[in-house]
Design an enzyme around this catalytic site. Structure first.
Site, PDB file in Angstrom:
ATOM      1  N   GLU A  43       0.837  -1.210   0.000  1.00  0.00           N
ATOM      2  CA  GLU A  43       0.000   0.000   0.000  1.00  0.00           C
ATOM      3  C   GLU A  43       0.865   1.250   0.000  1.00  0.00           C
ATOM      4  OE1 GLU A  43      -3.245   0.230  -1.129  1.00  0.00           O
ATOM      5  OE2 GLU A  43      -3.554  -1.328   0.379  1.00  0.00           O
ATOM      6  N   HIS A  44       0.487   2.204  -0.862  1.00  0.00           N
ATOM      7  CA  HIS A  44       1.245   3.445  -1.040  1.00  0.00           C
ATOM      8  C   HIS A  44       2.661   3.144  -1.545  1.00  0.00           C
ATOM      9  CE1 HIS A  44      -1.732   6.312   0.430  1.00  0.00           C
ATOM     10  NE2 HIS A  44      -2.081   5.387   1.295  1.00  0.00           N
ATOM     11  N   ASP A  46       2.918   2.053  -4.983  1.00  0.00           N
ATOM     12  CA  ASP A  46       2.909   2.110  -6.458  1.00  0.00           C
ATOM     13  C   ASP A  46       3.529   3.396  -6.992  1.00  0.00           C
ATOM     14  OD1 ASP A  46       0.667   3.675  -5.748  1.00  0.00           O
ATOM     15  OD2 ASP A  46      -0.658   2.789  -7.255  1.00  0.00           O
ATOM     16  N   GLY A 138     -13.057   2.393  -2.209  1.00  0.00           N
ATOM     17  CA  GLY A 138     -11.691   1.882  -2.176  1.00  0.00           C
ATOM     18  C   GLY A 138     -11.506   0.593  -2.963  1.00  0.00           C
ATOM     19  N   ASP A 186      -4.401   0.230 -10.093  1.00  0.00           N
ATOM     20  CA  ASP A 186      -5.819  -0.073 -10.283  1.00  0.00           C
ATOM     21  C   ASP A 186      -6.127  -0.420 -11.738  1.00  0.00           C
ATOM     22  OD1 ASP A 186      -5.693   0.789  -7.727  1.00  0.00           O
ATOM     23  OD2 ASP A 186      -7.029   2.511  -7.970  1.00  0.00           O
ATOM     24  N   TYR A 236      -3.370  12.607   0.370  1.00  0.00           N
ATOM     25  CA  TYR A 236      -2.683  11.801  -0.649  1.00  0.00           C
ATOM     26  C   TYR A 236      -1.534  12.581  -1.309  1.00  0.00           C
ATOM     27  CZ  TYR A 236      -2.108   8.768  -4.757  1.00  0.00           C
ATOM     28  OH  TYR A 236      -1.597   7.966  -5.753  1.00  0.00           O
TER      29      TYR A 236
END
Ligand code: ADP
Ligand code: MG
Length: 393
Positions: A43-44, A46, A138, A186, A236
């Site tokens: 997570e976080h 990419d 999400g 995604d 973000y």
């Protein structure tokens, strides 16, 4: 109990029905779909050129439609959660002029995909969108919409068929038309996901490796907290900036190239908060590689342990969790038969993902329901296929 969601064919039927209501008798020539996703770990990472390990979901966005003559495009969404109006009409730019974003916001994803389509000019068309991916939960309804729409356009006017550039075009659409500077995870998994597999994506080389996940004794439970804290928008970009600051102080192109040792050596030159953000990213990238190896070996306990470590790091170092997500994870971990659980997606609300033994599913859902203050939604899922054509006539 777990939320039941419509099958792909039920969704297609809904989209066809709405199409008939809006456009009359003639049925749509094309039906396609693209899945939402859940990230198992990574997570976080990419946008730091690291690794991620998502899987495509049985929750999908369907697009049905037909080519028309004339310059006008009409797109209707059957999804009630989208902002109004749910029908948009616009002309395709004939001279390569940009298709500007505007209102309703949901149509910007569609316009962005048209703008970044690899084989212009496109013929005019009309289309209806229907989705079982919850909006803003999400699970990447946005990427599933983009990728489904791109897949639809490919049926009207084929491009070169390259899947990586398709994912990148959809990511561009989200950047330029939805104003979300997202990474590639995604769109990538929505295009390249495959049934019975998670997908280990190297976000630097854009190489994607399927990792089998078909053990019938296993279940992947997604729990939607049904909360979304308003912080999301501003936090973000702040995290991205902090990561860039850390890699620049370390003299690296990205945190992918940094080791724990590099970080420790540079600690004195990094603001404490920047150090902690970077520590999460560097460790999370390592955890993701280890987790893919564990999955490959069927070492689910090890995988679960890494999931919990990931959650704790997102909570304590990256500070993107919230009370509700922490509660959901703690509750899940109290049940025997649960291997691991963590927040998934950007954070500040949204979903958790839990890996557990299939026999423990009912008691796990019951226990979380009893322990969690809010009203969660549960999805029992399996790794599903990426974007595909459903019918062509
Ligand atoms: P997530 O991708 O996690 O679901 P986002 O905020 O990135 O959340 O994307 C949600 C937005 O995507 C919605 O607010 C809407 O604008 C758009 N969207 C997604 N699916 C649909 C759909 N089926 N119909 C219309 N808009 C959609
Ligand atoms: Mg999204």
């Amino acid at each position: 109990m777990a939320s039941s969601f419509p099958s792909v064919s039920e969704l297609e039927a809904t989209a066809r029905r709405v199409y008939g209501q809006v456009f009359g008798e003639e049925p749509p020539q094309v039906a396609v779909c693209a899945p939402g996703r859940v990230n198992l770990i990574g997570e976080h990472t990419d946008y730091n050129q690291g690794f991620v390990l998502p899987m495509a979901l049985p929750l999908v966005t369907v697009v049905v439609g037909s080519q028309t003559s004339g310059p006008d495009v009409t797109v209707v969404t059957a999804t009630e959660d989208a902002d109004e109006p749910r029908r948009v009409d616009f002309s395709l730019p004939s001279d390569g002029a940009p298709l500007s974003p505007g209102l309703p916001r949901w149509a910007n994803y569609v316009k962005g995909v048209i703008q970044h389509y690899k084989a212009p000019p496109l013929p005019a068309f009309r289309a209806v969108v229907a989705s079982s991916v919850p909006l803003g939960g999400g699970l990447s309804s946005s990427a599933s919409l983009e990728v489904a729409f791109y897949t639809f356009l490919q049926q009207l006017k084929p491009d070169d068929g390259d899947k990586v550039s398709k994912a990148l075009s959809c990511q561009q659409a989200e950047h330029t038309h939805a104003g979300v500077p997202c990474g590639i995870m995604d769109q990538f998994v929505s295009v390249l996901g495959s049934e019975g597999h998670a997908l280990l994506i190297d976000c630097r080389s854009l190489e994607a490796t399927p990792v089998p996940l078909t053990d019938p004794g296993l279940v992947i439970l997604i729990t939607n907290s049904n909360v979304r804290h308003s912080l999301t928008g501003s936090e973000y970009p702040t995290r991205r900036r902090q990561c860039e600051e850390a890699s620049s102080v370390l003299g690296k192109d990205s945190l992918r190239d940094a080791t724990i040792r590099d970080l420790e050596e540079a600690k004195g030159r990094l603001a404490d908060v920047v150090y902690r953000r970077a520590l999460h990213v560097v460790e999370e990238i390592q955890r993701t590689v280890k987790a893919a190896e564990a999955l490959q070996k069927g070492a689910y306990k090890e995988f679960g342990k890494l999931m919990v470590e990931s959650h704790n790091s997102l909570r304590d170092l990256y500070e993107v969790s919230c009370r509700e997500l922490d509660e959901l994870v703690s509750a899940a971990m109290e049940v025997e038969g649960v291997f691991g659980s963590r927040m998934t997606g950007g954070g500040f609300g949204g979903c958790t993902v839990t890996l557990l033994q299939a026999h423990a599913i009912d008691k796990t859902i019951l226990h979380i329901q009893e322990r969690y203050g809010g009203t969660p939604t549960f999805y029992v899922t399996t790794p599903s296929a990426g974007a595909r054509v459903l019918t062509m006539s």
